[in-house]
Design an enzyme around this catalytic site. Structure first.
Site, PDB file in Angstrom:
ATOM      1  N   LYS A 124       1.065  -1.482   0.194  1.00  0.00           N
ATOM      2  CA  LYS A 124       0.201   0.156   0.356  1.00  0.00           C
ATOM      3  C   LYS A 124       1.290   1.669   0.167  1.00  0.00           C
ATOM      4  O   LYS A 124       1.986   1.061   0.169  1.00  0.00           O
ATOM      5  CB  LYS A 124      -0.875   0.163   0.982  1.00  0.00           C
ATOM      6  CG  LYS A 124      -0.077  -0.021   2.805  1.00  0.00           C
ATOM      7  CD  LYS A 124      -0.751  -0.293   3.440  1.00  0.00           C
ATOM      8  CE  LYS A 124      -0.229  -0.017   4.875  1.00  0.00           C
ATOM      9  NZ  LYS A 124      -0.754  -0.505   6.213  1.00  0.00           N
ATOM     10  N   TYR A 178      15.067  33.693   2.247  1.00  0.00           N
ATOM     11  CA  TYR A 178      14.207  34.180   2.472  1.00  0.00           C
ATOM     12  C   TYR A 178      14.319  34.527   3.545  1.00  0.00           C
ATOM     13  O   TYR A 178      14.384  33.890   4.184  1.00  0.00           O
ATOM     14  CB  TYR A 178      13.115  33.427   2.144  1.00  0.00           C
ATOM     15  CG  TYR A 178      12.285  32.918   0.598  1.00  0.00           C
ATOM     16  CD1 TYR A 178      12.021  33.705  -0.263  1.00  0.00           C
ATOM     17  CD2 TYR A 178      11.963  32.073  -0.062  1.00  0.00           C
ATOM     18  CE1 TYR A 178      11.356  33.458  -1.379  1.00  0.00           C
ATOM     19  CE2 TYR A 178      11.477  31.415  -1.047  1.00  0.00           C
ATOM     20  CZ  TYR A 178      11.470  31.765  -2.006  1.00  0.00           C
ATOM     21  OH  TYR A 178      10.766  31.641  -3.031  1.00  0.00           O
TER      22      TYR A 178
HETATM   23  C1  LIG Z   1      -0.410  -1.516   6.932  1.00  0.00           C
HETATM   24  C2  LIG Z   1      -0.709  -3.149   7.440  1.00  0.00           C
HETATM   25  C3  LIG Z   1       0.184  -3.964   7.585  1.00  0.00           C
HETATM   26  C4  LIG Z   1       1.346  -4.206   7.451  1.00  0.00           C
HETATM   27  O1  LIG Z   1       2.541  -3.544   8.474  1.00  0.00           O
HETATM   28  P1  LIG Z   1       3.244  -2.836   8.920  1.00  0.00           P
HETATM   29  O2  LIG Z   1       3.723  -2.783  10.139  1.00  0.00           O
HETATM   30  O3  LIG Z   1       4.221  -2.192   7.641  1.00  0.00           O
HETATM   31  O4  LIG Z   1       4.308  -4.693   8.592  1.00  0.00           O
HETATM   32  C5  LIG Z   1      -0.740  -5.355   7.540  1.00  0.00           C
HETATM   33  N1  LIG Z   1      -2.402  -5.663   8.041  1.00  0.00           N
HETATM   34  C6  LIG Z   1      -2.574  -4.306   7.399  1.00  0.00           C
HETATM   35  C7  LIG Z   1      -4.316  -4.293   7.453  1.00  0.00           C
HETATM   36  C8  LIG Z   1      -2.456  -3.003   6.880  1.00  0.00           C
HETATM   37  O5  LIG Z   1      -3.178  -2.273   7.147  1.00  0.00           O
END
Ligand SMILES: *Cc1c(COP(=O)(O)O)cnc(C)c1O
Length: 384
Positions: A36, A275
């Site tokens: 993501k 600036y």
């Molecule tokens: C972002 C996310 C993860 C991964 O999290 P990390 O801390 O980057 O490993 C896992 N599960 C869900 C539902 C997430 O939204």
């Protein structure tokens, strides 16, 4: 071409992070690579085939647009899982293309089952249960309805997963809450299984819980930040190395960010730089302008605080970060000149600028800074 900076992603480093993660997780656990936020800034289109070349075949995204991009970037027919948003109108596309998705409310589940029936193709579902984060997930009473709905629609779904998400496993302050979530998840799992509904994969862990709560590892883990080489928090890292004799960080940052000196100049004592009147040269000073500013993802909050590397030396960002450029003091690197490489994140010689050093050593900032790196900066894969 035509851009003022470039992001480099190192394949060797990424692979070694995956080797480390696999060793920790064991051979029977699927790693779902969480991509993501444009693969935490690394770029979905570049990152998916790269991770595939390191053996990854499962990716988790937030929404349908990211799923579409991941699907089109995959060269190994990897599984794509949407953990968050998908409009009902996009469910048809998802089902037809074997895109898996979380269901955490009745409306989506009903639509998915109805469409699957209409298309004649099973929907690949991951039932998310509420365990205490109170964001998304079926509550216990809703789960009873979910079970009934699934039993009424055999053949129209494949229950790929049964999942939940923890509310802050990177901090010991949340210990009791996480333990409670684990108990609630187990009890929800027992409930569905007792009705003869057997999910293919149990998955609950993100990076932090996979390390601080090994019982959350189960069949699959959703690993985001750690694959890119960052610990979710300093606590998670300390907790990990505390049990080891080898105290070195096994992770390495896969990403580096580079630009060039646009021009240099000497400023006389007593002159203001940039600036306004916020920065005055207290002695004759040599400066370099670098064509990266807050519009390129270099936060304005790094004004006076940032550091960059030039000719292997760490130099200060002086004055305020502008929209399109920043100014570095190069008095101590007199040989620095136009077109010299500038490292904003990453290594040069023996020196390194880490993302966390950008802001207060707060690791939460890693997530934010990375995901804010603009999509239009070119991402280039390097081998070493
Ligand atoms: C972002 C996310 C993860 C991964 O999290 P990390 O801390 O980057 O490993 C896992 N599960 C869900 C539902 C997430 O939204």
């Amino acid at each position: 071409m035509f851009t003022t900076s470039t992001l480099f992603i190192n394949r060797q480093v990424l692979n070694s992070n995956f080797v480390f993660l696999r060793r920790h997780l064991g051979p029977n656990v699927t790693i779902s690579s969480v991509i993501k936020g444009n693969a935490y800034g690394h770029g979905i289109e570049e990152f998916v085939p790269l991770a595939e070349s390191c053996g990854i075949r499962h990716f988790s995204v937030f929404n349908a647009d990211e799923a579409f991009r991941a699907y089109n970037s995959s060269i190994k027919k990897s599984t794509i899982l949407i953990m968050g948003m998908i409009e009902n109108q996009d469910l048809r596309w998802a089902i037809e293309h074997d895109i898996e998705f979380f269901v955490f409310e009745m409306d989506r589940l009903q639509h998915a089952l109805a469409l699957a029936k209409e298309i004649g193709k099973a929907a690949r579902l991951h039932v998310e249960v509420e365990t205490g984060m109170n964001r998304t997930g079926f509550t216990n009473s809703e789960l009873t309805r979910v079970i009934r709905l699934l039993k009424d629609n055999p053949g129209h779904y494949i229950l790929e997963g049964f999942c939940t998400h923890y509310a802050g496993a990177e901090s010991i302050a949340n210990h009791a809450r996480i333990k409670m979530q684990i108990r609630r998840y187990r009890s929800a799992y027992k409930k569905v299984v007792s009705h003869g509904i057997i999910p293919k994969k149990r998955h609950t862990a993100c990076s932090a819980s996979a390390f601080s709560y090994p019982e959350t590892i189960m069949d699959m883990v959703r690993i985001g930040i750690m694959q890119y080489g960052f610990w979710p928090s300093i606590e998670t890292f300390i907790n990990f190395v505390g049990k080891k004799t080898q105290k070195e960080d096994p992770l390495q940052r896969a990403l580096s960010w580079k630009s060039k000196i646009m021009s240099t100049k000497t400023v006389k004592t007593g002159e203001f730089i940039g600036y306004g009147t916020s920065f005055i040269a207290r002695s004759t000073m040599k400066i370099a302008t670098i064509p990266v500013g807050y519009s390129h993802g270099y936060s304005r909050s790094l004004s006076y605080q940032g550091r960059v590397l030039i000719r292997g030396q760490r130099v200060d960002v002086i004055g305020i970060v502008n929209m399109n450029l920043l100014i570095a003091r190069i008095t101590d690197v007199p040989e620095a000149k136009k077109d010299d490489e500038v490292v904003l994140i990453g290594r040069q010689g023996d020196a390194e600028i880490t993302v966390a050093s950008f802001g207060d050593f707060s690791n939460q900032l890693n997530y934010e800074l990375l995901t804010r790196l603009p999509a239009n900066i070119p991402r280039v894969i390097t081998v070493d």
